[in-house]
Write a protein that holds these residues in place. Structure first.
Motif, PDB file in Angstrom:
ATOM      1  N   GLU A   1       0.835  -1.242  -0.093  1.00 56.55           N
ATOM      2  CA  GLU A   1       0.119  -0.080  -0.041  1.00 56.55           C
ATOM      3  C   GLU A   1       0.818   1.232   0.023  1.00 56.55           C
ATOM      4  N   ALA A   2       1.877   1.141  -0.536  1.00 61.47           N
ATOM      5  CA  ALA A   2       2.917   2.507  -0.703  1.00 61.47           C
ATOM      6  C   ALA A   2       2.216   3.424  -1.278  1.00 61.47           C
ATOM      7  N   GLY A   3       1.502   3.216  -2.326  1.00 57.68           N
ATOM      8  CA  GLY A   3       0.701   4.357  -3.244  1.00 57.68           C
ATOM      9  C   GLY A   3      -0.347   5.074  -2.315  1.00 57.68           C
ATOM     10  N   LYS A   4      -0.942   4.365  -1.349  1.00 57.28           N
ATOM     11  CA  LYS A   4      -2.028   4.851  -0.444  1.00 57.28           C
ATOM     12  C   LYS A   4      -1.055   5.689   0.601  1.00 57.28           C
ATOM     13  N   ALA A   5      -0.107   5.084   1.048  1.00 54.45           N
ATOM     14  CA  ALA A   5       0.642   5.835   2.215  1.00 54.45           C
ATOM     15  C   ALA A   5       1.231   7.311   1.470  1.00 54.45           C
ATOM     16  N   PHE A   6       1.715   7.071   0.377  1.00 53.97           N
ATOM     17  CA  PHE A   6       2.008   8.378  -0.256  1.00 53.97           C
ATOM     18  C   PHE A   6       0.922   9.528  -0.563  1.00 53.97           C
ATOM     19  N   GLY A   7      -0.328   8.777  -0.974  1.00 53.77           N
ATOM     20  CA  GLY A   7      -1.289   9.699  -1.294  1.00 53.77           C
ATOM     21  C   GLY A   7      -1.713  10.493  -0.030  1.00 53.77           C
ATOM     22  N   PHE A   8      -1.983   9.829   0.938  1.00 57.27           N
ATOM     23  CA  PHE A   8      -2.547  10.506   2.231  1.00 57.27           C
ATOM     24  C   PHE A   8      -1.116  11.332   2.686  1.00 57.27           C
ATOM     25  N   ALA A   9      -0.047  10.836   2.623  1.00 55.50           N
ATOM     26  CA  ALA A   9       1.137  11.942   3.143  1.00 55.50           C
ATOM     27  C   ALA A   9       1.209  12.957   2.293  1.00 55.50           C
ATOM     28  N   ILE A  10       1.058  13.091   1.076  1.00 58.37           N
ATOM     29  CA  ILE A  10       1.283  14.094   0.125  1.00 58.37           C
ATOM     30  C   ILE A  10       0.154  14.985   0.259  1.00 58.37           C
ATOM     31  N   ILE A  11      -1.117  14.653   0.311  1.00 62.03           N
ATOM     32  CA  ILE A  11      -2.094  15.639   0.503  1.00 62.03           C
ATOM     33  C   ILE A  11      -2.221  16.249   1.907  1.00 62.03           C
ATOM     34  N   CYS A  12      -1.970  15.427   2.916  1.00 63.90           N
ATOM     35  CA  CYS A  12      -1.898  15.945   4.319  1.00 63.90           C
ATOM     36  C   CYS A  12      -0.732  17.103   4.285  1.00 63.90           C
ATOM     37  N   SER A  13       0.308  16.467   3.751  1.00 65.56           N
ATOM     38  CA  SER A  13       1.399  17.624   3.684  1.00 65.56           C
ATOM     39  C   SER A  13       1.024  18.970   3.191  1.00 65.56           C
TER      40      SER A  13
ATOM     41  N   GLY B   1      -3.984   7.065 -10.361  1.00 65.52           N
ATOM     42  CA  GLY B   1      -4.170   8.096  -9.653  1.00 65.52           C
ATOM     43  C   GLY B   1      -3.107   8.602  -8.474  1.00 65.52           C
ATOM     44  N   ILE B   2      -3.863   9.227  -7.271  1.00 65.48           N
ATOM     45  CA  ILE B   2      -2.862   9.221  -6.250  1.00 65.48           C
ATOM     46  C   ILE B   2      -2.844   8.254  -5.236  1.00 65.48           C
ATOM     47  N   GLY B   3      -3.701   7.130  -5.281  1.00 64.08           N
ATOM     48  CA  GLY B   3      -3.799   6.306  -4.379  1.00 64.08           C
ATOM     49  C   GLY B   3      -4.606   6.204  -3.321  1.00 64.08           C
ATOM     50  N   VAL B   4      -5.408   7.587  -3.110  1.00 67.19           N
ATOM     51  CA  VAL B   4      -6.460   7.909  -2.041  1.00 67.19           C
ATOM     52  C   VAL B   4      -7.694   8.465  -2.797  1.00 67.19           C
TER      53      VAL B   4
ATOM     54  N   GLY C   1       0.632  -0.377  10.025  1.00 70.17           N
ATOM     55  CA  GLY C   1       0.289  -0.048   8.843  1.00 70.17           C
ATOM     56  C   GLY C   1      -1.041   0.503   8.489  1.00 70.17           C
ATOM     57  N   ILE C   2      -1.599   1.641   9.438  1.00 67.63           N
ATOM     58  CA  ILE C   2      -2.900   2.194   9.222  1.00 67.63           C
ATOM     59  C   ILE C   2      -2.594   3.741   8.719  1.00 67.63           C
ATOM     60  N   ALA C   3      -3.573   4.150   7.945  1.00 70.15           N
ATOM     61  CA  ALA C   3      -3.428   5.352   7.360  1.00 70.15           C
ATOM     62  C   ALA C   3      -3.513   6.535   8.293  1.00 70.15           C
ATOM     63  N   ASP C   4      -4.246   6.407   9.446  1.00 66.36           N
ATOM     64  CA  ASP C   4      -4.504   7.587  10.531  1.00 66.36           C
ATOM     65  C   ASP C   4      -2.982   7.767  10.967  1.00 66.36           C
ATOM     66  N   GLY C   5      -2.004   6.933  11.298  1.00 65.96           N
ATOM     67  CA  GLY C   5      -0.710   7.263  11.710  1.00 65.96           C
ATOM     68  C   GLY C   5      -0.002   8.234  10.704  1.00 65.96           C
TER      69      GLY C   5
END
Length: 498
Positions: free
Chosen positions: A103-115, A238-241, A295-299
């Motif tokens: 789920e690297a794409g999902k992790a990146f998607g959340f990290a980039i958008i939240c950043s 897409g961006i994974g999210v 490995g949870i997106a919340d973190g």
């Protein structure tokens, strides 16, 4: 005011200044993604370049470096469990496990958008309420800072997987390691064993990279096969999210961003502490805290929202009071002074074009960061397909370069190795590493402010408990410990009844 706003933004939207912002973001991302080459180093290296520029252009480059340097840390944090910067420590806790699960794409998607959104939110806070927030921050003295630090240390229980006792021991170990070197206030050398290299103590980056990166590499190197390279899906659409995924994280994002802004405003604490506090708060408030660290997106959302939000927060005391909020803003203060600008209360009235130009540069830098990371995300993920016998030596070499580059000392490479072996042993004996870093970062802050506070109160500890702001944090700290203990008691009781 409207005319000044238009003038400041129009200056920054000139082609040359926009190029400097974008170039600064690109360089900052490179520095942030290489362990040890932090945003502070990027600004320090490029600061002399701004001497020949006008103030607006100089600030354009430096703001781009700041945003890019902090944001770049998420790349190795997710892919390699390497915190590229201290601000991305907590991103490794769940970002890396998500990458391992495909789920690297999902992790990146959340990290980039939240950043991006965390940074934008903090910029609007900076624009709207800088003076009153900075004025409130002035009320924080050594007594208040000590209480805040103790509150932050109570979060150790949240970062301790399994035994809380092991978590406390890990934190004490981190605090002990931070005590090596010259003591605060009187500079008396402690635990140096006659080694002059230890007079300044252990630097944070070798400790950080050694514990999280080298220790993990030693654990990985024990495995004879490389299943990750065989099973990892590096294709991404897409961006994974999805929008629904992000909306579900709305409150977590807002809470973590506000924590980042609040911690950023307090001078000397910075994003390294903000992301840990936001992560621990997210875990405490979660209905499924047992999933954190697995490995949870919340973190990832909590960490990346708070560290970028701390950027705008750190700029509040810099611009409104002339007090740097962290090491990067200390460099930026030097950049402003070099150009004959003195940050403080009159900075907003005498240099409105520069002030609004800085605001515009921050907005452009955040947009550029978003585009760079989204475009590069599918290429970053391909790192996971590199065989480990090739990847791990490269990572070790980058870690050594990063450790050496901070202070240009070979000793820091040996410190990196020491902390790497320590991290390896902690993992083997199932001691959590996060409390070690929390104790290492917060220990000196607590000790320094305790000693300063005792000097102010003629060595009486009573004012530490009775000052209004400090008392609030003591109550919160005690309350969080009691609630955690009660929760553990109920959990054990329910398990005992099954």
């Amino acid at each position: 005011m409207l005319a000044d706003l238009i003038a400041g933004f129009s200056t920054m939207f000139q082609l040359y200044n926009m190029f400097l912002v974008i170039a600064g973001v690109a360089m900052g991302l490179v520095f942030g993604s290489i362990p040890g080459l932090t945003a502070t180093m990027a600004v320090a290296i490029c600061l002399p370049i701004t001497f020949v520029m006008d103030p607006s252009s100089g600030m354009a480059l430096l703001m781009g470096l700041y945003i890019g340097g902090v944001s770049g840390g998420l790349i190795p944090a997710i892919l390699l469990k390497l915190p590229g910067t201290p601000s991305s420590i907590s991103t490794t806790f769940d970002g890396y496990p998500m990458a391992q699960k495909g789920e690297a794409g999902k992790a990146f998607g959340f990290a980039i958008i939240c950043s991006f959104l965390g940074g934008i939110l903090s910029i609007f806070v900076l624009i709207l309420i800088s003076p009153p927030l900075a004025e409130f921050a002035l009320k924080f003295g050594p007594i208040e800072y000590f209480a805040i630090t103790i509150f932050a240390l109570t979060l150790i229980s949240s970062l301790s997987e399994g035994s809380i006792v092991k978590g406390m021991l890990s934190a004490l170990l981190g605090m002990f390691l931070a005590m090596v070197g010259s003591a605060p206030i009187d500079a008396f050398p402690r635990f140096t064993f006659g080694m002059y290299q230890l007079d300044a103590g252990f630097s944070l980056l070798p400790a950080l990279i050694g514990l999280f990166a080298v220790g993990e590499i030693l654990i990985i190197s024990e495995k004879k096969i490389n299943p990750l390279a065989q099973k990892m899906n590096t294709k991404l659409k897409g961006i994974g999210v999805s929008i629904k995924d992000f909306i579900s994280q709305g409150w977590n994002f807002l809470r973590s961003s506000l924590i980042g802004i609040g911690i950023g405003i307090l001078p000397g604490i910075g994003g390294g502490t903000a992301n840990i506090i936001a992560y621990a708060t997210a875990k405490n408030q979660s209905k499924t805290p047992e999933k954190f660290g697995k490995g949870i997106a919340d973190g990832v959302v909590a960490s990346e929202s708070s560290n970028n939000a701390a950027i705008g927060g750190a700029l509040v005391p810099l611009m409104a009071l002339g007090i740097p909020g962290d090491t990067v803003t200390a460099m930026l203060l030097g950049g402003l002074v070099i150009h004959g600008l003195q940050p403080g209360p009159i900075f907003f009235t005498q240099n409105t074009d520069i002030v609004y130009g800085i605001f515009a540069a921050l907005i452009i830098a955040n947009i550029a960061m978003l585009l760079f990371l989204i475009y590069g995300m599918r290429y970053f993920i391909r790192i996971l397909s590199i065989p480990r016998h090739i990847l791990l030596p490269i990572i070790i070499a980058l870690c050594a370069v990063g450790a050496f580059a901070e202070n240009n000392r070979v000793f820091d490479i040996w410190a990196l190795l020491f902390f790497g072996i320590l991290g390896y042993l902690l993992i083997k004996f199932k001691f959590p590493i996060a409390p070690v870093i929390l104790g290492f970062i917060l220990g000196p802050i607590a000790e320094t402010n305790l000693r300063r506070g005792l000097q102010l109160t003629d060595e009486s500890f009573w004012p530490f408990l009775t000052h209004p702001i400090a008392a609030v944090f003591w109550v919160i700290a005690i309350g969080s410990v009691v609630l955690k203990a009660w929760g553990n008691h109920k959990k054990k009781k329910s398990l005992g009844g099954v």
